[in-house]
Design a protein around this motif. Structure first.
Motif, short mmCIF file in Angstrom:
data_model
loop_
_atom_site.label_atom_id
_atom_site.label_comp_id
_atom_site.label_asym_id
_atom_site.label_seq_id
_atom_site.Cartn_x
_atom_site.Cartn_y
_atom_site.Cartn_z
N VAL A 121 -4.67 -8.64 -1.17
CA VAL A 121 -3.40 -7.95 -0.96
C VAL A 121 -2.15 -8.81 -1.03
O VAL A 121 -1.07 -8.52 -1.63
N VAL A 122 -2.45 -9.88 -0.16
CA VAL A 122 -1.11 -10.73 0.02
C VAL A 122 -0.98 -11.48 -1.46
O VAL A 122 0.17 -11.76 -1.85
N ILE A 123 -2.16 -11.88 -2.15
CA ILE A 123 -1.91 -12.51 -3.57
C ILE A 123 -1.07 -11.45 -4.33
O ILE A 123 -0.24 -11.84 -5.29
N GLN A 124 -1.43 -10.23 -4.43
CA GLN A 124 -0.72 -9.16 -5.33
C GLN A 124 0.59 -9.30 -4.73
O GLN A 124 1.36 -9.04 -5.73
N SER A 125 1.00 -9.19 -3.47
CA SER A 125 2.27 -9.07 -3.18
C SER A 125 3.29 -10.44 -3.65
O SER A 125 4.25 -10.14 -3.92
N LYS A 126 2.60 -11.46 -3.54
CA LYS A 126 3.24 -12.79 -3.91
C LYS A 126 3.38 -12.94 -5.68
O LYS A 126 4.39 -13.33 -6.05
N ASN A 127 2.60 -12.31 -6.24
CA ASN A 127 2.32 -12.29 -7.72
C ASN A 127 3.26 -11.17 -8.34
O ASN A 127 3.92 -11.35 -9.30
N CYS A 128 3.22 -10.20 -7.66
CA CYS A 128 3.90 -9.04 -8.48
C CYS A 128 4.70 -7.90 -7.50
O CYS A 128 6.07 -7.70 -7.89
N CYS A 129 4.41 -7.76 -6.42
CA CYS A 129 4.80 -6.67 -5.44
C CYS A 129 5.81 -7.29 -4.34
O CYS A 129 5.60 -7.23 -3.31
N ARG A 130 6.80 -8.18 -4.85
CA ARG A 130 7.89 -8.52 -3.97
C ARG A 130 9.06 -7.84 -3.74
O ARG A 130 9.09 -6.63 -4.26
N ARG A 131 10.16 -8.19 -3.21
CA ARG A 131 11.24 -7.36 -2.85
C ARG A 131 11.69 -6.82 -4.18
O ARG A 131 12.31 -5.64 -4.40
N GLN A 132 11.89 -7.86 -5.09
CA GLN A 132 12.30 -7.28 -6.56
C GLN A 132 10.84 -7.40 -7.28
O GLN A 132 10.57 -8.50 -7.84
N LEU A 141 0.83 -1.34 -0.21
CA LEU A 141 -0.18 0.01 0.06
C LEU A 141 0.64 1.25 -0.09
O LEU A 141 0.68 2.36 -0.50
N SER A 142 1.86 0.91 0.57
CA SER A 142 2.98 2.01 0.56
C SER A 142 3.26 2.52 -0.89
O SER A 142 3.32 3.67 -1.14
N ARG A 143 3.77 1.26 -1.50
CA ARG A 143 4.33 1.66 -2.88
C ARG A 143 3.22 2.42 -3.90
O ARG A 143 3.56 3.14 -4.89
N ILE A 144 1.86 2.00 -3.71
CA ILE A 144 0.83 2.93 -4.56
C ILE A 144 0.32 4.00 -3.75
O ILE A 144 -0.55 4.86 -4.39
N CYS A 190 1.30 2.95 -9.19
CA CYS A 190 2.44 2.70 -8.17
C CYS A 190 3.79 3.28 -8.36
O CYS A 190 4.24 3.36 -9.59
N ARG A 191 4.29 3.96 -7.66
CA ARG A 191 5.59 4.66 -7.61
C ARG A 191 6.53 3.83 -8.35
O ARG A 191 7.32 4.12 -9.21
N ILE A 222 5.37 3.21 -12.03
CA ILE A 222 5.62 4.22 -12.89
C ILE A 222 7.10 4.60 -13.22
O ILE A 222 7.44 4.95 -14.45
N ALA A 223 8.01 4.50 -12.15
CA ALA A 223 9.43 4.67 -12.36
C ALA A 223 9.75 3.63 -13.48
O ALA A 223 10.71 3.94 -14.32
N GLU A 224 9.23 2.36 -13.29
CA GLU A 224 9.73 1.41 -14.36
C GLU A 224 9.15 1.58 -15.69
O GLU A 224 9.92 1.57 -16.74
N LEU A 225 8.08 2.20 -15.74
CA LEU A 225 7.51 2.70 -17.14
C LEU A 225 8.35 3.84 -17.77
O LEU A 225 8.53 3.81 -19.11
#
Length: 85
Positions: free
Chosen positions: A53-64, A17-20, A76-77, A80-83
């Motif tokens: 939120v946990v599923i989103q974290s496991k699928n996409c929003c990992r440490r990497q 949630l902090s990232r978005i 997401c900050r 967006i930076a990656e885009l």
């Protein structure tokens, strides 16, 4: 007496949630109050929200993060930076 349902807290929720930009600087308590005001008071709904939120974290929003496959990339900050890279 019956306890009111409450939104679950976890490190996963806080970091994602902090990232978005949805996790207020005031911390978990401010986030909990905001979510509980916006959602119907339902323990099942809160559990489902947390599970998503946990599923989103496991699928996409990992440490990497795997931003390229994330449905929230444009809000997401990190995404967006990656885009823009």
């Amino acid at each position: 007496h019956t306890r009111s349902p409450t939104v679950l807290e976890s490190d996963v929720c806080s970091s994602d949630l902090s990232r978005i930009g949805a996790h207020p600087p005031a911390g978990y308590e401010a986030l909990r109050l905001r979510l509980e005001a916006a959602l119907p008071a339902s323990a099942e709904l809160f559990k489902r929200w947390h599970a998503l939120v946990v599923i989103q974290s496991k699928n996409c929003c990992r440490r990497q993060p795997l931003c390229h496959s994330c449905p929230l990339q444009d809000t997401c900050r990190t995404g967006i930076a990656e885009l823009q890279a």
